[in-house]
Design an enzyme around this catalytic site. Sequence first.
Site, PDB file in Angstrom:
ATOM      1  N   HIS A 134       0.835  -1.190   0.000  1.00  0.00           N
ATOM      2  CA  HIS A 134       0.000   0.000   0.000  1.00  0.00           C
ATOM      3  C   HIS A 134       0.871   1.240   0.000  1.00  0.00           C
ATOM      4  O   HIS A 134       2.035   1.201   0.413  1.00  0.00           O
ATOM      5  CB  HIS A 134      -0.926   0.012   1.216  1.00  0.00           C
ATOM      6  N   LYS A 188     -12.942   6.010   7.611  1.00  0.00           N
ATOM      7  CA  LYS A 188     -13.057   7.262   6.848  1.00  0.00           C
ATOM      8  C   LYS A 188     -14.516   7.663   6.690  1.00  0.00           C
ATOM      9  O   LYS A 188     -14.859   8.838   6.673  1.00  0.00           O
ATOM     10  CB  LYS A 188     -12.398   7.104   5.473  1.00  0.00           C
TER      11      LYS A 188
END
Length: 939
Positions: free
Chosen positions: A157, A601
């Site tokens: 990532h 998020k």
Amino acid sequence: MNDWIGTTRSGASGELPSDAALKDDIRFLGRILGDIVRDQEGAAVFDLVERIRQTSIRFHRDEDRAAHDELDALLGGMGTAQGLKIVRAFSYFSHLANIAEDQDRLRQHRAGMADGDGPAVGTLGYALARAGTAGIDGAALARFFDSARVSPVLTAHPTEVRRKSTLTREMEIAGLLDRRDRERSTGEEADAIEEQIVRAVLGLWQTAMLRRTKLTVIDEVVNGLSYYDYTFLTELPALYGNLEDMLARGAGRRVQGKGGGRGGATRTLPVASFLRMGSWIGGDRDGNPFVTAEVLRTTMRMHTRHAMRWYLSELHELGAELSLSVSLVPVSDALLALANASPERAEHQVLEPYRRAISFIYARLAATAVALDVADAVGRRAVAAERYDDAASLGRDLDVIHASLVANGSGLLARGRLRRLRRAVDCFGFHLAALDLRQNADVHERSVAELLEVAEPGTDYTALDEAARVALLARELATARPLVSPFAEYGAETAGELDILRHAAAIHARLGAAAIENVIISKTDGTSDLLELALLLKEVGLVRPDGTSAVNIVPLFETIDDLRNGPEIMARAFACPEYRRLVASRGDVQEVMLGYSDSNKDGGFVTSRWELYKAETRLVETFKAAGIALRLFHGRGGSVGRGGGSAYDAILAQPAGAVGGRIRVTEQGEIISSKYANPGLGRRNLETLVAATLEASLLPVSAPADIEADMAAMEALSDAAFAAYRGLVYETPGFEDYFWAATVITEIASLNIGSRPASRSRTRRIEDLRAIPWVFSWAQCRAMLPGWYGFGAAVNAWCAAHPDDGMARVTAMYRDWPFFTTLVSNMEMVLAKTSMAIASRYAELVPDVALRQQIFGRIRAEWQASTDALLAITGQTALLDHNPVLARSIRDRFPYLDPLNHVQVEMLRQHRSEAGSERHLSGIHLTINGISAGLRNSG
């Protein structure tokens, strides 16, 4: 004496008993780095580093205005070239301090093993002791491991900021530091070790921290494979050996093999290979257009080459070790047959059947490597031989050697390299790691729609409602008719999806089904998403019309709404006969992946954790009703905002029935290197994962006496936290402008640290931003907002609504409920790493003064409220009072972490005001590297 980098306590009172050796190592490495900075860059740079450090300490302690202005003067007058040297000095000290801390953890572990006070929490010894106390014997444990499945899954990532070159140097320093600690040499020997460390640190200083080109997917594969050399290929077999021996001792099965005495061997209680490695690197194409069918093929070829090289090298060494002569030691008939099958006829090996047998195995494995298109894995000449059909065939030949040694008084020899090799072959096969495939549900939907429209023109799949889609897909799954026509042309997206899946089917044929076991659907929001993937798999033969599937179809529930709807989606899927048959063909085990990043998020830390807990509880009930075993796959990141924190505590905090011996967990970004670059630490992390799974599966799950009332309180807390978080992030006008100005998100997007784009689309919307750079950006500016925002508002609202007993209730929840204890503990670590003083300097980058004051004022107020609430709940006077080791670690980092933030702010200011220069951008990227290293779990 170079004190600028050696004294880092910054006013701390007292010293822990275990601090002395760690402080010695930090001062030792700091002195070496300080000397190198002065020698290489000059006394002026050295002195400037010290001034910045001292001024940063004053600012951190008091948020002193004079210190603020002095930092502005120091940094504003600093040239770019000089700034880069300053950044590198503080960044490398972060890395060296990490090395010292890692070595101290190993030192403490060794000391704990030697003190005789019993096994430490989180170890296999501790877990097995608890199991024994609960009345679970060794045989029952062995049966448990037969059905268990534990898998850490490496993912690449865009927060992994370490180059392999610097990691290699750091590993060299760690090894030398460990040697210095163990040997405690004096005189010339000590001087020699110190000189080697100095050379290694100098090499590190003179190695570029940053990549000049963006990582490709294959680069990420190469980086991922390096951890097999560092840790997995050696430490995983060693862990199994240790577990088997402990089980055997616990079951009273410690006996001598034939021959007795030193020639005999401790028999073990065999354990199935339940712990296996997984990977996404090279198979995860959700939002990554660079993962193609060719990349998938190359990735698996690299996996196979890596495994073959290891096995062939170990066989070569094993042949050198097993020089036993048949004139002295008898052998089994099976071993003799294996030796006689070897084409090797060297005269000096006539009486050495083990060596001849190993030569034969080597030749067969070399032939297998050639057949699997990895001939370059064969490092030495081998005679012609017939290839192995699969890794199990290789394992059976190794078993022949083992059985002969044990039966003829040489069992102790079987417990060394041979034992580790046999386990490695069983664990890693010819594929090394199970590679997951992942794609977004929207892509599957578009591909299926195109296939149906081409097969039956006029069919508009996208216009159908969910029930009609499920009915259509179920009919197609039950028929042998293919949808794909060799005479039709398909769009690039559909053709690419089919090509990937065809390569997956070819990999199954070449390496076996274990090479690719799981195909994951991102953004699953309906039962049709599962059936769409099944239909695509059917087109390449991985799903058959008779209801059998060669892979696991895995839904990923990510957003808050997805988590809430997930259990019902699975219930509807199980009610579909065509899907239910697919699950039955997989042993009635269904995997479900839960996303910690997007849910955070989407809804904030508190609500994300609560919705994950509730989803797990409801999934357990749904699966139990359907008679299907649940395997949860936790998509945890490194930061607490993305599910990070203690894996041991997180697993033990799962709701009852959620583990059941089956768990997979992602290991992401920089966490991979911090956990697995050091083999000793890697072994400990693997052991902790197994120990927690065992305890959570076999031992009673503790729960509060009034769990219903606690869950109701948690629901109210979540609702209030959700409202506070959404109110700031999604409902405050101008918040996006604040975020893009007050963090390094723009610069992160240009950093060469990952093959995946930072955003799913070319917008500034928070909704479109990937969760990983979202969390990473807040960590860099030290606000750490995704790890705590909304908690203070939630607790205050709860206490206001329950003035008599509100605080008493949440205090009891913290004391008695592992879920809430873990939530609060993880948040406490984040709050301890947060610095509103530093974050205020980033806020100054927002050009709209009114917007800056409004939003940062809300963030600071909520941080204070969250800190106050946490201290009231835990009964502490300061954060981490109950965890002095972690408190010391974080506190000692500030003197060299804060300066990197101050320099980053100045470089951002200059870079943005001057329309950007490559040197400024390079400096910003260096600060990102250093801050990430100092925080350790920032992505």
